[in-house]
Design an enzyme around this catalytic site. Sequence first.
Site, PDB file in Angstrom:
ATOM      1  NE  ARG A  53      -3.061   0.086   2.699  1.00  0.00           N
ATOM      2  CZ  ARG A  53      -3.445   0.441   4.544  1.00  0.00           C
ATOM      3  NH1 ARG A  53      -3.249  -0.475   4.853  1.00  0.00           N
ATOM      4  NH2 ARG A  53      -3.950   1.737   4.232  1.00  0.00           N
ATOM      5  CE  LYS A  80      -4.607  -3.080  13.844  1.00  0.00           C
ATOM      6  NZ  LYS A  80      -5.329  -2.220  14.945  1.00  0.00           N
ATOM      7  CG  ASP A  81      -4.553  -4.024   8.407  1.00  0.00           C
ATOM      8  OD1 ASP A  81      -5.566  -3.541   9.323  1.00  0.00           O
ATOM      9  OD2 ASP A  81      -3.483  -2.939   7.934  1.00  0.00           O
ATOM     10  CB  THR A 137     -11.433   3.791  18.575  1.00  0.00           C
ATOM     11  OG1 THR A 137     -10.604   2.641  17.832  1.00  0.00           O
ATOM     12  CG2 THR A 137     -12.712   4.032  19.402  1.00  0.00           C
ATOM     13  NE  ARG A 170      -8.681  -4.439  19.190  1.00  0.00           N
ATOM     14  CZ  ARG A 170      -7.552  -3.649  19.049  1.00  0.00           C
ATOM     15  NH1 ARG A 170      -7.454  -3.898  20.906  1.00  0.00           N
ATOM     16  NH2 ARG A 170      -7.161  -3.440  18.743  1.00  0.00           N
ATOM     17  NE  ARG A 171      -7.089   0.344  19.076  1.00  0.00           N
ATOM     18  CZ  ARG A 171      -6.122   0.270  17.917  1.00  0.00           C
ATOM     19  NH1 ARG A 171      -7.034   1.388  17.099  1.00  0.00           N
ATOM     20  NH2 ARG A 171      -5.758   0.144  17.463  1.00  0.00           N
ATOM     21  NE  ARG A 205     -11.312   4.345   8.652  1.00  0.00           N
ATOM     22  CZ  ARG A 205     -11.825   3.988   7.598  1.00  0.00           C
ATOM     23  NH1 ARG A 205     -12.790   4.338   6.977  1.00  0.00           N
ATOM     24  NH2 ARG A 205     -11.161   3.615   6.343  1.00  0.00           N
ATOM     25  N   GLY A 206      -8.901   7.999   8.831  1.00  0.00           N
ATOM     26  CA  GLY A 206      -7.630   9.111   7.547  1.00  0.00           C
ATOM     27  C   GLY A 206      -6.522   8.411   8.755  1.00  0.00           C
ATOM     28  CB  THR A 254      -5.625  11.475   8.276  1.00  0.00           C
ATOM     29  OG1 THR A 254      -4.795  12.055   7.545  1.00  0.00           O
ATOM     30  CG2 THR A 254      -7.160  12.781   8.653  1.00  0.00           C
ATOM     31  NE  ARG A 255      -6.997   6.271  12.263  1.00  0.00           N
ATOM     32  CZ  ARG A 255      -7.731   5.433  12.559  1.00  0.00           C
ATOM     33  NH1 ARG A 255      -7.990   5.674  13.458  1.00  0.00           N
ATOM     34  NH2 ARG A 255      -8.519   4.775  11.244  1.00  0.00           N
ATOM     35  CB  CYS A 290     -19.192  -7.755  10.496  1.00  0.00           C
ATOM     36  SG  CYS A 290     -19.078  -8.199  12.092  1.00  0.00           S
TER      37      CYS A 290
HETATM   38  C1  DPM Z   1      -7.662  -3.303  12.349  1.00  0.00           C
HETATM   39  C2  DPM Z   1      -8.106  -2.570  13.208  1.00  0.00           C
HETATM   40  C3  DPM Z   1      -7.477  -1.222  12.753  1.00  0.00           C
HETATM   41  C4  DPM Z   1      -6.617  -1.820  11.520  1.00  0.00           C
HETATM   42  C5  DPM Z   1      -9.378  -2.729  14.353  1.00  0.00           C
HETATM   43  C6  DPM Z   1      -8.551  -2.831  15.424  1.00  0.00           C
HETATM   44  C7  DPM Z   1      -7.580   0.113  13.607  1.00  0.00           C
HETATM   45  C8  DPM Z   1      -8.768   1.185  13.538  1.00  0.00           C
HETATM   46  C9  DPM Z   1      -8.980   1.960  14.224  1.00  0.00           C
HETATM   47  C10 DPM Z   1      -7.825  -4.753  11.785  1.00  0.00           C
HETATM   48  N1  DPM Z   1      -6.452  -2.705  11.732  1.00  0.00           N
HETATM   49  O1  DPM Z   1      -7.435  -3.070  15.956  1.00  0.00           O
HETATM   50  O2  DPM Z   1      -9.608  -3.799  16.012  1.00  0.00           O
HETATM   51  O3  DPM Z   1      -8.880   2.549  15.414  1.00  0.00           O
HETATM   52  O4  DPM Z   1      -9.789   2.894  13.706  1.00  0.00           O
HETATM   53  C11 DPM Z   1      -4.244  -0.788  11.716  1.00  0.00           C
HETATM   54  C12 DPM Z   1      -3.249   0.244  11.847  1.00  0.00           C
HETATM   55  C13 DPM Z   1      -2.052  -0.117  12.626  1.00  0.00           C
HETATM   56  C14 DPM Z   1      -2.824  -1.583  10.818  1.00  0.00           C
HETATM   57  C15 DPM Z   1      -3.268   0.964  13.202  1.00  0.00           C
HETATM   58  C16 DPM Z   1      -4.014   1.256  14.448  1.00  0.00           C
HETATM   59  C17 DPM Z   1      -0.832  -0.350  12.660  1.00  0.00           C
HETATM   60  C18 DPM Z   1      -0.415  -1.250  13.829  1.00  0.00           C
HETATM   61  C19 DPM Z   1      -0.355  -2.623  13.109  1.00  0.00           C
HETATM   62  C20 DPM Z   1      -5.606  -0.205  11.100  1.00  0.00           C
HETATM   63  N2  DPM Z   1      -3.724  -1.396  10.886  1.00  0.00           N
HETATM   64  O5  DPM Z   1      -4.257  -0.050  15.178  1.00  0.00           O
HETATM   65  O6  DPM Z   1      -3.497   1.948  14.700  1.00  0.00           O
HETATM   66  O7  DPM Z   1       0.906  -3.282  12.490  1.00  0.00           O
HETATM   67  O8  DPM Z   1      -0.428  -3.462  14.193  1.00  0.00           O
END
Ligand code: DPM
Length: 325
Positions: free
Chosen positions: A21, A93-94, A140, A144-145, A162-163, A167-168, A255
């Site tokens: 990405r 995690k993505d 957030t 989960r959080r 978002r963003g 941005t956040r 979801c």
């Molecule tokens: C996923 C979530 C989020 C990301 C959901 C979760 C956070 C979304 C948000 C599946 N992917 O964690 O429950 O907080 O609005 C994401 C981040 C990273 C990878 C940023 C983050 C960086 C950390 C990593 C977005 N994906 O979580 O603050 O590499 O593990």
Amino acid sequence: MSPIASSAASTLNRTIRISSRKSQLALIQTYWVRDELQKHFPDMTFEVQTMETQGDKVLDVSLSKIGDKGLFTQELEDSMLQRETDFAVHSLKDLPTRLPEGLMLGCVTERENPADALVVHEKHKDKQIDTLPEGAVIGTSSLRRLAQLRHHYPHLTFKDIRGNLNTRLRKLDEGGYDAIILAAAGLKRLDMSDRIHQIIPSEISLHAVGQGALGIECRSGDDEILSLLKVLEHEPTAHRCYAERAFLRELEGGCQVPIGVNTTIVDGTLTLIGVVASLDGKRLVQDKIQGPVGEAEDLGTTLAKQLRQQGAQEILDEILAENRR
Ligand code: DPM
């Protein structure tokens, strides 16, 4: 020429194409992988191809609404399946727990701190998560959080955000939120550790499956690529993440879900803690399981089944029904 020499020669001549990405964090991660591989294989050529995913384009809709499958991965996966690129670097995690036919998780790298971090507006710099005032607005878009923090701190207010990370942080600094929750790992990789105000303890909020690790996806059985990726594999992280991913895979309803985990390995024994939380924070179904690291995936699956019987299925069904509306 011996068969070994000829296969090595064909590897040498080839340019390895990596898909990524375009976000700043994604590029930092991908360039790290490229540079590590280049160190190990100085005679090979590695080339990064960047692409935009659906998750990068749709910024105005809540993450939990646009949901799930391959939001940040599909375009990269298509390019591997079409043989335009050879592997893709993701935040693990993505990466969905079920991958498209023909692709596999080829490597899991050493994990950064997998915990979530509290980042506060300047006016709260003397506060912690448990001393933020009544009604403080927490940004957030992670269910989960939201669910876990709401459980412990029902007096806080939660608002979608978002963003990308920059941005956040800007939205926070401009006063749109009192605090936001971000992964400590992302901030660290972006060299913004100074923004980490507090690491949220796992007793308060369990982290996401795979958080803090990179997952490298490649074509199934692509031995040439797999042998390269082996040098970046971190076995303890891989065992932990395989357990976490099996847990999520067994529970997933399609979801974005309020599911958290924590894993440790001590003397070859893996401990996995898992939670499924209702969105109002009122119900937490949490349990743990222990066993040999070699059985990581079975442990994850078994714990998921246990939580289901303890009420997790009901929570997940409710969220699924809510999202279908
Ligand atoms: C996923 C979530 C989020 C990301 C959901 C979760 C956070 C979304 C948000 C599946 N992917 O964690 O429950 O907080 O609005 C994401 C981040 C990273 C990878 C940023 C983050 C960086 C950390 C990593 C977005 N994906 O979580 O603050 O590499 O593990």
